[in-house]
Design a protein around this motif. Structure first.
Motif, PDB file in Angstrom:
ATOM      1  N   ARG A 109       0.380  -1.682   0.053  1.00 37.05           N
ATOM      2  CA  ARG A 109      -0.235   0.423  -0.206  1.00 37.05           C
ATOM      3  C   ARG A 109       1.141   1.192   0.182  1.00 37.05           C
ATOM      4  O   ARG A 109      -0.136   2.059  -0.296  1.00 37.05           O
ATOM      5  CB  ARG A 109      -0.798  -0.052   1.309  1.00 37.05           C
ATOM      6  CG  ARG A 109      -1.583  -0.941   1.133  1.00 37.05           C
ATOM      7  CD  ARG A 109      -3.443  -0.507   0.911  1.00 37.05           C
ATOM      8  NE  ARG A 109      -4.095  -1.723   1.277  1.00 37.05           N
ATOM      9  CZ  ARG A 109      -4.994  -0.881   2.569  1.00 37.05           C
ATOM     10  NH1 ARG A 109      -5.010  -0.305   2.584  1.00 37.05           N
ATOM     11  NH2 ARG A 109      -6.156  -1.561   2.680  1.00 37.05           N
ATOM     12  N   GLN A 115       0.569   4.328  -4.901  1.00 34.05           N
ATOM     13  CA  GLN A 115       0.985   5.280  -4.351  1.00 34.05           C
ATOM     14  C   GLN A 115       0.258   6.492  -6.105  1.00 34.05           C
ATOM     15  O   GLN A 115      -0.774   7.476  -5.936  1.00 34.05           O
ATOM     16  CB  GLN A 115       1.428   6.120  -3.463  1.00 34.05           C
ATOM     17  CG  GLN A 115       1.715   5.477  -2.279  1.00 34.05           C
ATOM     18  CD  GLN A 115       0.003   5.092  -1.070  1.00 34.05           C
ATOM     19  OE1 GLN A 115      -0.356   6.902  -1.685  1.00 34.05           O
ATOM     20  NE2 GLN A 115      -0.330   4.218  -1.079  1.00 34.05           N
ATOM     21  N   LEU A 118      -2.834   5.283  -7.007  1.00 30.22           N
ATOM     22  CA  LEU A 118      -4.200   4.772  -7.173  1.00 30.22           C
ATOM     23  C   LEU A 118      -4.354   6.821  -6.439  1.00 30.22           C
ATOM     24  O   LEU A 118      -5.690   6.962  -6.936  1.00 30.22           O
ATOM     25  CB  LEU A 118      -3.947   4.988  -5.366  1.00 30.22           C
ATOM     26  CG  LEU A 118      -4.096   3.530  -4.941  1.00 30.22           C
ATOM     27  CD1 LEU A 118      -3.087   4.050  -3.066  1.00 30.22           C
ATOM     28  CD2 LEU A 118      -5.486   2.605  -4.590  1.00 30.22           C
ATOM     29  N   ARG A 119      -3.983   7.631  -6.763  1.00 26.31           N
ATOM     30  CA  ARG A 119      -4.212   9.380  -7.180  1.00 26.31           C
ATOM     31  C   ARG A 119      -4.689   9.076  -8.668  1.00 26.31           C
ATOM     32  O   ARG A 119      -6.578  10.388  -9.010  1.00 26.31           O
ATOM     33  CB  ARG A 119      -2.939   9.333  -6.976  1.00 26.31           C
ATOM     34  CG  ARG A 119      -2.459  10.085  -5.529  1.00 26.31           C
ATOM     35  CD  ARG A 119      -1.271  11.100  -5.431  1.00 26.31           C
ATOM     36  NE  ARG A 119      -0.434  10.515  -6.482  1.00 26.31           N
ATOM     37  CZ  ARG A 119       0.800  10.174  -5.812  1.00 26.31           C
ATOM     38  NH1 ARG A 119       0.637  10.242  -4.440  1.00 26.31           N
ATOM     39  NH2 ARG A 119       2.043   9.937  -6.086  1.00 26.31           N
ATOM     40  N   PHE A 121      -6.270   6.356 -10.204  1.00 29.03           N
ATOM     41  CA  PHE A 121      -7.389   5.266  -9.949  1.00 29.03           C
ATOM     42  C   PHE A 121      -8.909   5.656  -9.905  1.00 29.03           C
ATOM     43  O   PHE A 121     -10.305   5.142 -10.595  1.00 29.03           O
ATOM     44  CB  PHE A 121      -7.013   4.284  -9.307  1.00 29.03           C
ATOM     45  CG  PHE A 121      -7.297   3.005  -9.582  1.00 29.03           C
ATOM     46  CD1 PHE A 121      -6.862   2.454 -10.574  1.00 29.03           C
ATOM     47  CD2 PHE A 121      -8.876   2.801  -8.998  1.00 29.03           C
ATOM     48  CE1 PHE A 121      -7.845   1.189 -11.037  1.00 29.03           C
ATOM     49  CE2 PHE A 121      -9.223   1.442  -9.838  1.00 29.03           C
ATOM     50  CZ  PHE A 121      -8.532   0.437 -10.092  1.00 29.03           C
ATOM     51  N   GLN A 122      -9.368   6.868  -9.373  1.00 24.41           N
ATOM     52  CA  GLN A 122     -10.554   6.657  -8.891  1.00 24.41           C
ATOM     53  C   GLN A 122     -11.066   7.792 -10.346  1.00 24.41           C
ATOM     54  O   GLN A 122     -12.766   6.897 -10.382  1.00 24.41           O
ATOM     55  CB  GLN A 122     -10.346   8.486  -7.854  1.00 24.41           C
ATOM     56  CG  GLN A 122      -9.192   8.027  -7.114  1.00 24.41           C
ATOM     57  CD  GLN A 122      -9.689   7.363  -6.100  1.00 24.41           C
ATOM     58  OE1 GLN A 122     -11.377   7.313  -6.102  1.00 24.41           O
ATOM     59  NE2 GLN A 122      -9.693   6.589  -5.302  1.00 24.41           N
ATOM     60  N   ASP A 123     -10.752   7.668 -11.286  1.00 24.93           N
ATOM     61  CA  ASP A 123     -11.130   8.222 -12.059  1.00 24.93           C
ATOM     62  C   ASP A 123     -11.787   7.367 -13.378  1.00 24.93           C
ATOM     63  O   ASP A 123     -12.290   7.257 -14.650  1.00 24.93           O
ATOM     64  CB  ASP A 123     -11.041   9.749 -12.944  1.00 24.93           C
ATOM     65  CG  ASP A 123     -11.345  11.270 -11.564  1.00 24.93           C
ATOM     66  OD1 ASP A 123     -12.455  10.683 -11.332  1.00 24.93           O
ATOM     67  OD2 ASP A 123     -10.034  11.952 -11.845  1.00 24.93           O
ATOM     68  N   SER A 125     -12.436   3.710 -15.318  1.00 23.97           N
ATOM     69  CA  SER A 125     -14.054   3.022 -15.531  1.00 23.97           C
ATOM     70  C   SER A 125     -12.889   1.005 -15.628  1.00 23.97           C
ATOM     71  O   SER A 125     -12.866   1.044 -17.210  1.00 23.97           O
ATOM     72  CB  SER A 125     -14.816   2.705 -16.909  1.00 23.97           C
ATOM     73  OG  SER A 125     -14.797   4.329 -16.520  1.00 23.97           O
ATOM     74  N   THR A 160      -8.351  -3.095  -1.845  1.00 25.00           N
ATOM     75  CA  THR A 160      -7.840  -1.375  -2.155  1.00 25.00           C
ATOM     76  C   THR A 160      -8.750  -1.018  -3.370  1.00 25.00           C
ATOM     77  O   THR A 160      -9.067   0.020  -3.690  1.00 25.00           O
ATOM     78  CB  THR A 160      -6.714  -0.872  -1.740  1.00 25.00           C
ATOM     79  OG1 THR A 160      -6.477  -1.919  -0.601  1.00 25.00           O
ATOM     80  CG2 THR A 160      -6.692   0.581  -1.667  1.00 25.00           C
ATOM     81  N   LEU A 161      -8.400  -1.087  -4.337  1.00 25.47           N
ATOM     82  CA  LEU A 161      -8.823  -0.686  -6.153  1.00 25.47           C
ATOM     83  C   LEU A 161      -9.932  -1.009  -5.954  1.00 25.47           C
ATOM     84  O   LEU A 161     -10.310   0.130  -6.403  1.00 25.47           O
ATOM     85  CB  LEU A 161      -7.681  -1.466  -7.059  1.00 25.47           C
ATOM     86  CG  LEU A 161      -6.294  -1.309  -6.784  1.00 25.47           C
ATOM     87  CD1 LEU A 161      -5.613  -1.809  -7.797  1.00 25.47           C
ATOM     88  CD2 LEU A 161      -5.864   0.318  -7.375  1.00 25.47           C
ATOM     89  N   GLU A 163     -12.663  -0.685  -3.760  1.00 25.76           N
ATOM     90  CA  GLU A 163     -13.346  -0.848  -3.177  1.00 25.76           C
ATOM     91  C   GLU A 163     -14.160  -1.158  -2.784  1.00 25.76           C
ATOM     92  O   GLU A 163     -15.378  -0.690  -2.312  1.00 25.76           O
ATOM     93  CB  GLU A 163     -13.627   1.107  -3.176  1.00 25.76           C
ATOM     94  CG  GLU A 163     -12.120   2.198  -3.559  1.00 25.76           C
ATOM     95  CD  GLU A 163     -12.851   3.338  -3.997  1.00 25.76           C
ATOM     96  OE1 GLU A 163     -14.398   4.094  -4.483  1.00 25.76           O
ATOM     97  OE2 GLU A 163     -12.469   4.194  -3.413  1.00 25.76           O
TER      98      GLU A 163
END
Length: 308
Positions: A109, A115, A118-119, A121-123, A125, A160-161, A163
């Motif tokens: 992690r 890191q 993850l920054r 990754f949020q957007d 699909s 984690t990825l 969620e």
């Protein structure tokens, strides 16, 4: 790992290495000399510290963590958290009631490449996640099978990825349990994880396939590549019209850093401030449960093949 923890605690500016405890007397003496610290028996050490790392065989995690909770000492526990998920849940509840911080040592992690992923990754699909954690046979004695030793890292990263807790679809093993692969299904995404202690090349790679791009993370080199396809175009050449699609590779900047140092620093911050740890006891229990599902499926398949 215990020796590395001692080294990092000595190096961090917000900690003081008070002492170590180790059942191996020679190992304790060597570490105490190297890091200029004292040797204690475990009960005595818990009387003089605010926080500890537990880096011992998994079978004795639970009693040591129990001792830490009873002594009011915050604790980082190397993965896997515990053998029995029910025991892990009980420890988590008791620690919360006692105001004791438990962080689990899922070190990936804190890998700078993760890191960075993850920054961004949020957007995305996400369609699929593939992880390879491969290496040659190890010389030291490892009690955990390859799933609990290696794949559990990527199980935690997958949760984690995405969620969410994915559903195990299938699992299989080879090489007397030294090679295992598992496939998973999540909400709109699939995943494939492979772990090996038989492969004559050391590989730590995570690949994310998304509608927008393909991201390849090398956890050893701590690099990230983002592969995108540019818009197609028609090009006139020698009287012909040809269809061309170019690919674009982006290499985001990844800050350098030692994952263990980032992990222990985050643990000390959470312990000192009473904030939620980056990797909670509940996260550790989830990883153990899912690794247990894979291990059981691998054993079932192996037993079926033998009976046939």
């Amino acid at each position: 790992m215990g020796r590395n923890h001692a080294r990092v605690y000595q190096e961090l500016p917000n900690s003081e290495l008070v002492g170590i405890a180790d059942a191996d007397v020679s190992a304790a003496a060597a570490a105490a000399t190297e890091f200029e610290t004292a040797i204690y028996e475990s009960p005595d050490l818990l009387e003089v510290v605010d926080a500890v790392s537990v880096a011992v065989p998994t079978a004795v995690h639970a009693p040591l963590v129990r001792d830490c909770i009873d002594a009011g000492v915050d604790v980082l526990v190397e993965k896997p958290f515990v053998d029995d998920p029910d025991v892990g849940r009980e420890l988590a509840a008791d620690a919360a009631a006692a105001g004791v911080t438990i962080q689990i040592g899922h070190i990936e992690r804190f890998n700078p490449a993760i890191q960075t992923l993850l920054r961004a990754f949020q957007d995305l699909s996400v369609v699929a996640v593939t992880a390879e954690r491969l290496g040659p046979p190890v010389e030291r004695d490892i009690q955990a099978n390859v799933v609990f030793d290696l794949m559990i890292h990527d199980i935690d990263l997958l949760c984690t990825l995405l969620e969410e807790e994915p559903t195990l679809v299938s699992a299989a093993g080879a090489g007397d349990g030294e090679y295992a692969t598992a496939t998973w299904a999540g909400d709109g995404a699939v995943a494939s994880l492979t772990a090996s202690r038989l492969t004559q090349e050391r590989v730590r790679r995570l690949t994310v396939t998304a509608e927008e791009c393909r991201v390849v993370v090398d956890l050893l080199d701590q690099t990230v590549e983002v592969h995108r396809r540019s818009r197609p175009e028609y090009v006139a050449a020698d009287g012909d019209v040809r269809h061309r699609i170019e690919s674009v590779i982006e290499r985001p900047f990844v800050e350098s850093g030692e994952p263990l140092k980032e992990e222990l620093s985050a643990f000390l911050d959470a312990a000192a401030n009473g904030t939620a740890p980056a990797v909670s006891a509940e996260d550790g229990v989830r990883a153990v449960e899912l690794a247990g599902q894979v291990s059981a499926r691998v054993d079932e398949r192996a037993a079926t093949e033998v009976s046939q």
